[in-house]
Write a protein that holds these residues in place. Structure first.
Motif, PDB file in Angstrom:
ATOM      1  N   ARG A   1       6.042   7.537 -14.327  1.00 51.52           N
ATOM      2  CA  ARG A   1       4.898   6.912 -15.547  1.00 51.52           C
ATOM      3  C   ARG A   1       5.151   7.212 -16.782  1.00 51.52           C
ATOM      4  O   ARG A   1       5.011   6.288 -17.522  1.00 51.52           O
TER       5      ARG A   1
ATOM      6  N   TYR B   1       8.347  -2.863 -19.727  1.00 49.49           N
ATOM      7  CA  TYR B   1       7.319  -2.998 -18.612  1.00 49.49           C
ATOM      8  C   TYR B   1       6.378  -4.015 -19.111  1.00 49.49           C
ATOM      9  O   TYR B   1       5.647  -3.873 -19.906  1.00 49.49           O
TER      10      TYR B   1
ATOM     11  N   GLY C   1       4.137  -5.196 -13.351  1.00 52.76           N
ATOM     12  CA  GLY C   1       3.163  -4.678 -12.569  1.00 52.76           C
ATOM     13  C   GLY C   1       1.905  -5.276 -13.002  1.00 52.76           C
ATOM     14  O   GLY C   1       1.651  -6.061 -14.054  1.00 52.76           O
TER      15      GLY C   1
ATOM     16  N   ASP D   1      -1.812   3.817 -14.983  1.00 53.53           N
ATOM     17  CA  ASP D   1      -2.701   3.290 -13.876  1.00 53.53           C
ATOM     18  C   ASP D   1      -2.085   3.107 -12.584  1.00 53.53           C
ATOM     19  O   ASP D   1      -2.602   3.070 -11.369  1.00 53.53           O
ATOM     20  N   LEU D   2      -0.736   3.395 -12.475  1.00 59.39           N
ATOM     21  CA  LEU D   2       0.144   3.181 -11.426  1.00 59.39           C
ATOM     22  C   LEU D   2       0.068   4.783 -10.611  1.00 59.39           C
ATOM     23  O   LEU D   2       1.196   5.362 -10.671  1.00 59.39           O
ATOM     24  N   GLU D   3      -1.063   4.871  -9.936  1.00 60.76           N
ATOM     25  CA  GLU D   3      -1.361   6.276  -9.561  1.00 60.76           C
ATOM     26  C   GLU D   3      -0.182   6.745  -8.192  1.00 60.76           C
ATOM     27  O   GLU D   3       0.013   7.738  -7.781  1.00 60.76           O
TER      28      GLU D   3
ATOM     29  N   GLN E   1       5.480   2.684  -3.062  1.00 61.33           N
ATOM     30  CA  GLN E   1       4.674   3.628  -2.640  1.00 61.33           C
ATOM     31  C   GLN E   1       5.525   4.476  -1.926  1.00 61.33           C
ATOM     32  O   GLN E   1       6.675   4.136  -1.510  1.00 61.33           O
TER      33      GLN E   1
ATOM     34  N   ALA F   1       9.038   5.141  -3.978  1.00 69.68           N
ATOM     35  CA  ALA F   1       8.725   5.195  -5.451  1.00 69.68           C
ATOM     36  C   ALA F   1       9.346   6.325  -6.193  1.00 69.68           C
ATOM     37  O   ALA F   1       9.704   6.327  -7.339  1.00 69.68           O
TER      38      ALA F   1
ATOM     39  N   HIS G   1       2.827  -6.253 -18.013  1.00 73.72           N
ATOM     40  CA  HIS G   1       1.836  -6.184 -16.847  1.00 73.72           C
ATOM     41  C   HIS G   1       0.808  -6.926 -17.206  1.00 73.72           C
ATOM     42  O   HIS G   1       0.486  -7.264 -18.577  1.00 73.72           O
TER      43      HIS G   1
ATOM     44  N   MET H   1       5.380  -4.090  -9.102  1.00 77.46           N
ATOM     45  CA  MET H   1       5.564  -2.770  -9.097  1.00 77.46           C
ATOM     46  C   MET H   1       4.203  -1.744  -8.310  1.00 77.46           C
ATOM     47  O   MET H   1       4.505  -0.786  -7.641  1.00 77.46           O
ATOM     48  N   GLN H   2       3.144  -2.577  -8.504  1.00 76.74           N
ATOM     49  CA  GLN H   2       2.172  -1.824  -7.877  1.00 76.74           C
ATOM     50  C   GLN H   2       2.219  -1.759  -6.276  1.00 76.74           C
ATOM     51  O   GLN H   2       1.581  -0.848  -5.802  1.00 76.74           O
TER      52      GLN H   2
ATOM     53  N   PRO I   1       1.537   1.540 -16.923  1.00 79.53           N
ATOM     54  CA  PRO I   1       2.039   2.160 -16.204  1.00 79.53           C
ATOM     55  C   PRO I   1       1.165   3.531 -16.001  1.00 79.53           C
ATOM     56  O   PRO I   1       1.340   4.138 -14.729  1.00 79.53           O
TER      57      PRO I   1
END
Length: 462
Positions: free
Chosen positions: A273, A161, A258, A264-266, A233, A237, A163, A229-230, A262
């Motif tokens: 995550r 990952y 992203g 923080d990717l709510e 949704q 997702a 970021h 990635m952000q 990870p």
């Protein structure tokens, strides 16, 4: 005119929606009352047609009453696809029914083999064209290792990952991995997908009742690269989470990029995550002066080869010093000076750069970090309510974020220690000083914490 259209759209829909759906919208030309627009992916094309065509046309009409129609195309490798194949275009005609959707035009250099067409790869985004520096050398090394393992049919770190904030090279690395792993070779099961393209595939599969076929397609992929990635949704997702689990269980390689860690990717399920966090998480930090200068030198050399425009060393140093946001702004600064030179025949000089890039200087000077900003970012990053940061609670999950917030307030603002103490729930200035020194000591002993605080600083200074 298009800049005014973009400004109106931003004001009407808000910053978040504009950045999600309109930031990559470009005007190609206006011919016979029809505005020809382009976007980078089929999904954006379909989404804008379905949800925002009337609004965009209304804004265009407010600027030019002669514009009565819109036409939206998909860009391939940065160029709009025109008159190649009808299926590659979507006409946005508010007064008529939308054209039926068909399979998007596939770039000739896209991954082939058993996988369906993914997002188009950029042939310019290779390892050879990636400029290394202190901020990205770890990410570059990992990317090369992943590509080498995939080329040999093995798995390296999984999942990986990457970021960073925008414009620091995430997409470039994902494209480079794909090319180096053999994306252009027949039989290589390599798929690069932007998150919006993934969502398009999923939504289309649901509409056509072919979700099982989509899952089978993804699970046959040997190397899956997911970008932005952000933006993933909803059910897309969830589906990605299922696919990720299957790919990891089957020892398939997954690389994701992203704009946040990870955790923080709510929009993602906690299990997804956790899966991403349990792999190799690689941050790319902001460019230092040396890397910014190397980028500007490369772009200046390209400008001289293509347009015959010479960039003196003083101008290169000036751009490298004032443009500190990201690589795209560095590219844009060089492009602006090339355009200014072509239009006015004035040699590129520091004086021309000061006039042409004045807004970049003003934007840099205008950004002032406020304690309120620090509280908001720290609260969101550590998932601690703002009122807890200001409270007298002494539990570790609150004390550490509070100390980091005080350290950032001392580092990034001009407030005195007593002022900072008052803003943090009426604390004494000695408490603030203790927190600052405590964080400084922890940063000396903990490289991960240092990177984490650097990330928070970049988030606050953008």
């Amino acid at each position: 005119m298009f800049q005014r259209v973009r400004a109106r759209l931003r004001a009407q829909v808000g910053e978040d929606i504009f950045n999600s759906w309109f930031a990559r919208l470009e005007l190609e030309e206006i011919v016979d009352g029809k505005a020809h627009l382009s976007v980078p992916t089929r999904f954006l094309c379909s989404w804008i047609q379905s949800n925002y065509a009337d609004k965009i046309l209304e804004v265009f009409k407010s600027e030019n009453s002669e514009i009565g129609r819109l036409h939206l195309t998909v860009r391939v490798n940065g160029q709009p696809v025109k008159k190649i194949e009808k299926a590659a275009e979507i006409a946005v005609e508010p007064e008529a029914d939308p054209a039926p959707q068909a399979k998007p035009q596939r770039d000739i250099a896209a991954p082939r083999g058993d996988a369906l067409a993914g997002s188009a790869l950029d042939p310019k985004m290779t390892f050879d064209n990636f400029l290394p520096g202190a901020s990205n050398e770890i990410a570059l090394g990992i990317a090369r290792q992943v590509a080498s393992a995939a080329l040999n049919g093995t798995v390296s770190f999984n999942p990986v990952y990457i970021h960073s904030t925008v414009g620091l090279g995430k997409s470039h690395l994902l494209n480079a991995i794909a090319w180096a792993a053999g994306a252009a070779e027949p039989g290589r099961n390599i798929v690069y997908l932007t998150a919006d393209h993934f969502m398009y595939h999923f939504i289309t599969a649901v509409q056509r009742q072919s979700a099982i076929a989509l899952k089978d397609w993804l699970r046959r992929v040997d190397l899956l690269l997911i970008d932005d990635m952000q933006f993933l949704q909803g059910k897309s997702a969830t589906e990605f989470g299922h696919t990720l689990g299957t790919l990891l269980t089957g020892a398939k390689q997954v690389v994701v990029a992203g704009d946040a860690p990870p955790r923080d990717l709510e929009m993602l399920d906690e299990r997804v995550r956790s899966r991403l966090s349990g792999g190799l998480v690689v941050p790319i930090t902001g460019f230092d002066m040396d890397l910014r200068r190397a980028i500007v030198v490369r772009r200046a050399e390209q400008a001289q080869a293509r347009f015959g425009v010479h960039f003196p060393p003083a101008v290169i140093d000036y751009i490298s010093r004032i443009v500190v946001s990201h690589g795209r702004d560095l590219d844009g600064a060089v492009n602006r000076l090339v355009a200014a030179n072509q239009l006015t025949n004035e040699p590129v000089s520091v004086a021309l750069a000061e006039r042409t890039l004045a807004d970049l200087v003003r934007a840099r000077e205008a950004r002032r970090v406020r304690i309120e900003d620090i509280l908001r970012i720290v609260s969101r990053h550590y998932k601690v309510p703002r009122n807890e940061l200001l409270s007298s609670r002494r539990s570790r999950d609150v004390v550490r974020p509070r100390q980091i917030a005080m350290y950032l307030a001392k580092s990034l603002t001009s407030r005195s220690l007593p002022e900072i103490g008052r803003r943090f729930g009426g604390r004494d200035h000695t408490t603030v000083l203790h927190s600052v020194r405590k964080v400084e000591q922890m940063m000396k002993d903990d490289a991960d914490l240092t990177q984490e605080i650097e990330l928070l600083k970049r988030m606050l200074e953008e």
